[in-house]
Design a protein around this motif. Structure first.
Motif, PDB file in Angstrom:
ATOM      1  N   PRO A 175      -0.164   1.441 -10.654  1.00 10.08           N
ATOM      2  CA  PRO A 175      -1.615   1.282 -10.755  1.00 10.08           C
ATOM      3  C   PRO A 175      -2.058   0.018 -10.027  1.00 10.08           C
ATOM      4  O   PRO A 175      -1.382  -1.010 -10.046  1.00 10.08           O
ATOM      5  CB  PRO A 175      -1.844   1.151 -12.267  1.00 10.08           C
ATOM      6  CG  PRO A 175      -0.553   0.607 -12.805  1.00 10.08           C
ATOM      7  CD  PRO A 175       0.512   1.240 -11.958  1.00 10.08           C
ATOM      8  N   GLY A 176      -3.165   0.107  -9.349  1.00  9.99           N
ATOM      9  CA  GLY A 176      -3.687  -1.060  -8.645  1.00  9.99           C
ATOM     10  C   GLY A 176      -3.207  -1.205  -7.224  1.00  9.99           C
ATOM     11  O   GLY A 176      -3.761  -2.010  -6.465  1.00  9.99           O
ATOM     12  N   VAL A 177      -2.176  -0.454  -6.821  1.00 11.46           N
ATOM     13  CA  VAL A 177      -1.722  -0.516  -5.432  1.00 11.46           C
ATOM     14  C   VAL A 177      -2.689   0.281  -4.562  1.00 11.46           C
ATOM     15  O   VAL A 177      -3.105   1.382  -4.913  1.00 11.46           O
ATOM     16  CB  VAL A 177      -0.291   0.040  -5.293  1.00 11.46           C
ATOM     17  CG1 VAL A 177       0.119   0.131  -3.822  1.00 11.46           C
ATOM     18  CG2 VAL A 177       0.699  -0.835  -6.052  1.00 11.46           C
ATOM     19  N   GLU A 178      -3.050  -0.292  -3.420  1.00 12.36           N
ATOM     20  CA  GLU A 178      -3.982   0.364  -2.509  1.00 12.36           C
ATOM     21  C   GLU A 178      -3.415   1.690  -2.016  1.00 12.36           C
ATOM     22  O   GLU A 178      -2.264   1.770  -1.587  1.00 12.36           O
ATOM     23  CB  GLU A 178      -4.263  -0.541  -1.309  1.00 12.36           C
ATOM     24  CG  GLU A 178      -5.182   0.085  -0.282  1.00 12.36           C
ATOM     25  CD  GLU A 178      -5.317  -0.743   0.986  1.00 12.36           C
ATOM     26  OE1 GLU A 178      -5.984  -0.273   1.933  1.00 12.36           O
ATOM     27  OE2 GLU A 178      -4.747  -1.861   1.028  1.00 12.36           O
ATOM     28  N   TYR A 233       0.856  -1.190   0.000  1.00 11.46           N
ATOM     29  CA  TYR A 233       0.000   0.000   0.000  1.00 11.46           C
ATOM     30  C   TYR A 233       0.889   1.237   0.000  1.00 11.46           C
ATOM     31  O   TYR A 233       2.100   1.171   0.257  1.00 11.46           O
ATOM     32  CB  TYR A 233      -0.944   0.018   1.208  1.00 11.46           C
ATOM     33  CG  TYR A 233      -0.275  -0.225   2.540  1.00 11.46           C
ATOM     34  CD1 TYR A 233       0.377   0.805   3.231  1.00 11.46           C
ATOM     35  CD2 TYR A 233      -0.280  -1.495   3.122  1.00 11.46           C
ATOM     36  CE1 TYR A 233       0.991   0.580   4.441  1.00 11.46           C
ATOM     37  CE2 TYR A 233       0.342  -1.726   4.344  1.00 11.46           C
ATOM     38  CZ  TYR A 233       0.977  -0.683   5.002  1.00 11.46           C
ATOM     39  OH  TYR A 233       1.598  -0.907   6.205  1.00 11.46           O
ATOM     40  N   ALA A 256      -0.634   6.704 -10.086  1.00 12.25           N
ATOM     41  CA  ALA A 256      -1.512   6.131 -11.109  1.00 12.25           C
ATOM     42  C   ALA A 256      -0.715   5.597 -12.286  1.00 12.25           C
ATOM     43  O   ALA A 256      -1.054   4.563 -12.877  1.00 12.25           O
ATOM     44  CB  ALA A 256      -2.515   7.178 -11.577  1.00 12.25           C
TER      45      ALA A 256
END
Length: 281
Positions: free
Chosen positions: A245-248, A127, A241
């Protein structure tokens, strides 16, 4: 206090010596090279005999020290062969910890590393912003040693409950002369993605050392130490972004706030980063 500082001639060490001296402490520098004089002792930290002798007394230079700051190390992966990085760094750290405790010192602060967070983040962090709450993820021999040093410290304070050992996970240490390069980082966000575009001004790193020496309680703890901002002019939301991308994302990223959280160090040590490359360029 009279404080021994290993790695006293290094990039961070020279600033730490100045910070502690200006705060009223007496500093004895320990390193392989350094200025000849009353405040410096040349020592090979991989030789335990030299370490314990240097901490005990050196002629008329000093007759013992009260606390230890351990900064000396091969400072990054890839500088020396892995086996030498392991040998030098783990031996040096064990020797200075063991000697300090044997001599009755109860205050030890040392340089751990941001790399235990999983750098170079070829595998993304769990995260963002990162903090100390997830388990260590060493990805190099250098980082493995830093993790083992922290593990060793945990056991040493269990054996010696009166001892305080503080591991400061420093980000990439910078001095003002380094800042001229920073504006060029914007052209390629992946150039500095390896540590989430983080850094630490050596003056703030020295502040963290002083605060840990003066305030850390008995026992072991570790802290991320970074600047308040990133090395980038581009906003955080755009960087994350594009590159992760996709990481909390946990909470507000801020426009340029550091993506290494120093909230724990601020809360428990009183650490307050005040230096930024934006004030120098």
């Amino acid at each position: 206090m009279r404080i021994a500082v290993t790695g006293s001639s290094g990039k961070l060490g020279t600033v730490v010596v100045r910070e502690l001296t200006e705060a009223g402490h007496e500093v004895i520098g320990l390193d392989t090279v350094g200025p000849r004089g009353a405040g410096f002792v040349q020592v090979d930290l991989t030789d335990y005999g030299q370490v314990i002798d240097a901490l005990t007394a050196v002629g008329d230079r000093h007759d013992g020290v009260d606390a230890l700051v351990h900064l000396a190390a091969i400072p990054a992966p890839g500088i020396r062969p892995d086996v030498e990085t392991f040998r030098n760094n783990i031996l040096s750290t064990f020797h200075v910890f063991w000697a300090a405790i044997r001599l009755g010192m109860t205050r030890i602060v040392y340089a751990s590393s941001e790399t235990v967070q999983g750098l170079p983040f070829d595998v993304p962090p769990p995260y963002i912003p990162v903090d100390e709450d997830y388990p260590a993820r060493p990805e190099s021999v250098y980082s493995l040693v830093k993790h083992l040093e922290e593990t060793m410290a945990v056991e040493l304070v269990r054996w010696h409950p009166e001892v305080s050992i503080t591991a400061l996970r420093f980000s990439n240490v910078m001095i003002p002369a380094d800042y001229a390069e920073f504006p060029s980082f914007d052209a390629d966000p992946r150039r500095r993605k390896w540590n989430l575009w983080s850094y630490i001004d050596a003056r703030d790193g020295a502040q963290a050392v002083r605060r840990a020496l003066e305030t850390a309680p008995a026992g072991f703890d570790h802290f991320l130490i970074a600047a308040a901002d990133t090395v980038m002019s581009r906003p955080n939301a755009e960087l994350v972004a594009e590159v992760f991308p996709g990481v909390e994302v946990r909470g507000d990223l801020g426009e340029h706030d550091s993506l290494f959280s120093t909230a724990k160090a601020q809360r428990l040590l009183g650490y307050r980063p005040t230096h930024s490359w934006r004030d120098e360029v």
